[in-house]
Scaffold this motif. Structure first.
Motif, PDB file in Angstrom:
ATOM      1  N   SER A  27       0.838  -1.196   0.000  1.00  0.00           N
ATOM      2  CA  SER A  27       0.000   0.000   0.000  1.00  0.00           C
ATOM      3  C   SER A  27       0.883   1.259   0.000  1.00  0.00           C
ATOM      4  O   SER A  27       1.900   1.279   0.700  1.00  0.00           O
ATOM      5  CB  SER A  27      -0.894  -0.028   1.244  1.00  0.00           C
ATOM      6  OG  SER A  27      -1.669   1.143   1.274  1.00  0.00           O
ATOM      7  N   PRO A  28       0.596   2.296  -0.734  1.00  0.00           N
ATOM      8  CA  PRO A  28      -0.636   2.515  -1.505  1.00  0.00           C
ATOM      9  C   PRO A  28      -0.625   1.889  -2.918  1.00  0.00           C
ATOM     10  O   PRO A  28      -1.482   2.218  -3.728  1.00  0.00           O
ATOM     11  CB  PRO A  28      -0.699   4.041  -1.590  1.00  0.00           C
ATOM     12  CG  PRO A  28       0.736   4.456  -1.609  1.00  0.00           C
ATOM     13  CD  PRO A  28       1.482   3.455  -0.769  1.00  0.00           C
ATOM     14  N   HIS A  49      -1.939   2.339  -8.316  1.00  0.00           N
ATOM     15  CA  HIS A  49      -1.938   3.078  -7.057  1.00  0.00           C
ATOM     16  C   HIS A  49      -3.359   3.028  -6.516  1.00  0.00           C
ATOM     17  O   HIS A  49      -4.310   3.144  -7.290  1.00  0.00           O
ATOM     18  CB  HIS A  49      -1.504   4.518  -7.341  1.00  0.00           C
ATOM     19  CG  HIS A  49      -1.137   5.301  -6.110  1.00  0.00           C
ATOM     20  ND1 HIS A  49      -2.074   5.876  -5.295  1.00  0.00           N
ATOM     21  CD2 HIS A  49       0.070   5.608  -5.564  1.00  0.00           C
ATOM     22  CE1 HIS A  49      -1.464   6.505  -4.301  1.00  0.00           C
ATOM     23  NE2 HIS A  49      -0.157   6.360  -4.443  1.00  0.00           N
ATOM     24  N   GLU A  50      -3.494   2.851  -5.206  1.00  0.00           N
ATOM     25  CA  GLU A  50      -4.847   2.845  -4.614  1.00  0.00           C
ATOM     26  C   GLU A  50      -5.571   4.111  -5.078  1.00  0.00           C
ATOM     27  O   GLU A  50      -5.064   5.218  -4.902  1.00  0.00           O
ATOM     28  CB  GLU A  50      -4.750   2.874  -3.077  1.00  0.00           C
ATOM     29  CG  GLU A  50      -4.066   1.674  -2.460  1.00  0.00           C
ATOM     30  CD  GLU A  50      -4.983   0.468  -2.336  1.00  0.00           C
ATOM     31  OE1 GLU A  50      -6.142   0.561  -2.804  1.00  0.00           O
ATOM     32  OE2 GLU A  50      -4.523  -0.561  -1.814  1.00  0.00           O
ATOM     33  N   GLU A  53      -6.268   6.944  -2.375  1.00  0.00           N
ATOM     34  CA  GLU A  53      -5.177   7.511  -1.567  1.00  0.00           C
ATOM     35  C   GLU A  53      -4.611   8.774  -2.205  1.00  0.00           C
ATOM     36  O   GLU A  53      -4.580   8.890  -3.430  1.00  0.00           O
ATOM     37  CB  GLU A  53      -4.029   6.495  -1.456  1.00  0.00           C
ATOM     38  CG  GLU A  53      -4.361   5.255  -0.682  1.00  0.00           C
ATOM     39  CD  GLU A  53      -4.006   5.388   0.800  1.00  0.00           C
ATOM     40  OE1 GLU A  53      -3.245   6.313   1.159  1.00  0.00           O
ATOM     41  OE2 GLU A  53      -4.508   4.549   1.576  1.00  0.00           O
ATOM     42  N   ARG A  63       1.925  14.780   0.669  1.00  0.00           N
ATOM     43  CA  ARG A  63       0.726  14.111   0.150  1.00  0.00           C
ATOM     44  C   ARG A  63      -0.105  15.137  -0.606  1.00  0.00           C
ATOM     45  O   ARG A  63      -0.425  16.189  -0.061  1.00  0.00           O
ATOM     46  CB  ARG A  63      -0.107  13.545   1.295  1.00  0.00           C
ATOM     47  CG  ARG A  63       0.639  12.546   2.152  1.00  0.00           C
ATOM     48  CD  ARG A  63       0.425  11.154   1.613  1.00  0.00           C
ATOM     49  NE  ARG A  63       1.668  10.392   1.726  1.00  0.00           N
ATOM     50  CZ  ARG A  63       1.911   9.288   1.040  1.00  0.00           C
ATOM     51  NH1 ARG A  63       1.021   8.837   0.180  1.00  0.00           N
ATOM     52  NH2 ARG A  63       3.037   8.647   1.187  1.00  0.00           N
TER      53      ARG A  63
END
Ligand SMILES: [Zn+2]
Length: 425
Positions: A27-28, A49-50, A53, A63
């Motif tokens: 993850s992610p 990629h998630e 997220e 982020r």
């Protein structure tokens, strides 16, 4: 089989999870699916990629919201069960309030590489262990372009990480390159036994470039440099590293003496032949050795010496000079040289006299040997390796590739990519 919310069967999900573990992807990021092509013996692992997220800005790591995706790319990974294994992904692009839009760094590869970190690390080991690049290319199932990319990136990594702290003695040397009269110049670390830099050509300008490959502060700490008696390496050293003492390499000195003896031999051979005497025919190598020949050749050599030939006298002057290097200190060495020089200057062997005069002009660099007993013999030791690199010349016509290969094999660089923590503990 039960279906999960991603529309995968249980088995497919298990295979995806298995590859996720193999690749160290977590993850992610996640493995969405693995496409198996049995005929082509290939597996393509699709990573994503998630979607929910936030993504990391490639510059500051903050982020950020996702901007969009970069076009899909493919990375070559380590083969799994002899299947060519590829990772395929559309990497998201972050929208950082500070740095704008940028492609997120995929954890499995270095930026701009077509290979995963593990593949590169493995490939570096295979290339180092292979007899030739041809063999390495076969084992890795890479084309020449692919091998060259691995080499380029590895050397780049190694040079960025390299430390030259503590470097005191360097060697400057030339080697022929290619078929024509092309030369390259090398700088070596004589104590660390590694090639530091390679440049094309052998003039003052190129020797300057060798020195400039060292940080300025480091250049000032180099105590001595071994080199031939040519003007170029010395001129560059005085300019770029004025504190480094010039030490003329003893093997180069021997080579000059051998050449002088051979000139005497050629002259005398012509003269003798004119009188119908061919005793000096094919004797070039008898006179080149560091000591009198042994075995079958010894008898012939002795007979030649007894005839008081000019060649034999020249040989004796050359052999006597070898003792110069065994003198205990500068003062004794100077005394030895002065006596040798006087004797040779009185003889009638022009090539020897000329060489002796040149030695006198370079006397300081010869005597420096007794303060810093260094030679380029180490560089000579690289000869076989460099010879092998030259012989394995497929794939390099360009000098840049030749340089990369020398630094890869003789630079003692830290070449492997840094693996993500998932693989190191
Ligand atoms: Zn940022």
């Amino acid at each position: 089989m039960s279906d999960d919310p991603n529309g995968q069967s249980g088995a497919e999900a298990a295979v995806a999870a298995h590859y996720g573990m193999l690749l160290g992807i977590h993850s992610p990021w996640r493995v969405r699916k693995a496409d198996l092509d049995l005929v082509a013996r290939k597996v393509e692992i699709v990573v994503e990629h998630e979607p929910d997220e936030l993504v990391a800005c490639p510059q500051c790591g903050a982020r950020c919201p996702r901007h969009d995706h970069a076009p899909e790319r493919t990375w070559r990974h380590l083969d799994v069960m002899q299947f060519t294994t590829l990772i395929r992904a559309k990497v998201p692009r972050a929208n950082c309030p500070q740095h704008g839009v940028g492609t997120v760094r995929a954890p499995w590869a270095e930026p701009n590489s077509r290979f995963t970190l593990l593949f590169e690390a493995f490939a570096v080991q295979v290339i180092q262990a292979s007899r030739s690049l041809t063999q390495a290319a076969e084992l890795l199932r890479l084309d020449w372009d692919g091998v060259q990319r691995i080499l380029d990136r590895a050397v780049q990594r190694g040079l960025t990480r390299r430390s030259t702290a503590g470097l005191r003695y360097v060697g400057l040397d030339e080697k022929s390159f290619g078929r024509g009269q092309n030369y390259v110049s090398l700088m070596t670390d004589l104590k660390g036994q590694r090639v530091l830099e390679v440049v094309e050509g052998r003039d003052t300008e190129q020797a300057m470039a060798l020195w400039e490959s060292l940080p300025q502060a480091q250049r000032e700490l180099v105590e001595a440099a071994a080199m031939d008696m040519g003007a170029d390496f010395a001129a560059a050293t005085r300019e770029a590293a004025p504190r480094a003492q010039i030490v003329h390499d003893k093997f180069h000195v021997s080579k000059l003496l051998n050449e002088a003896v051979d000139k005497v031999r050629k002259e005398e051979h012509r003269r003798l032949l004119a009188a119908g005497d061919d005793s000096l025919k094919d004797t070039k190598f008898l006179w080149l050795q560091g000591a009198a020949p042994t075995g079958e050749r010894a008898l012939r050599f002795e007979q030649l010496c007894e005839r008081n030939l000019r060649t034999a006298r020249a040989w004796a002057y050359k052999e006597t000079f070898l003792e110069f290097w065994d003198q205990p200190d500068v003062a004794t060495a100077l005394g030895f040289f002065t006596r040798w020089f006087r004797t040779v200057r009185r003889c009638k062997l022009e090539p020897l006299k000329k060489t002796a005069l040149s030695f006198k002009q370079h006397l300081l660099g010869l005597l420096n040997y007794f303060v810093h007993p260094i030679t380029n013999a180490l560089t000579e030791g690289f000869n076989s390796r460099i010879q092998a690199i030259k012989a394995d010349a497929r794939g390099f016509r360009r000098f840049a590739n030749y340089r990369t290969r020398i630094l890869f094999f003789c630079g003692k660089l830290d070449l492997a990519p840094q693996l993500p923590s998932a693989f190191t503990h």
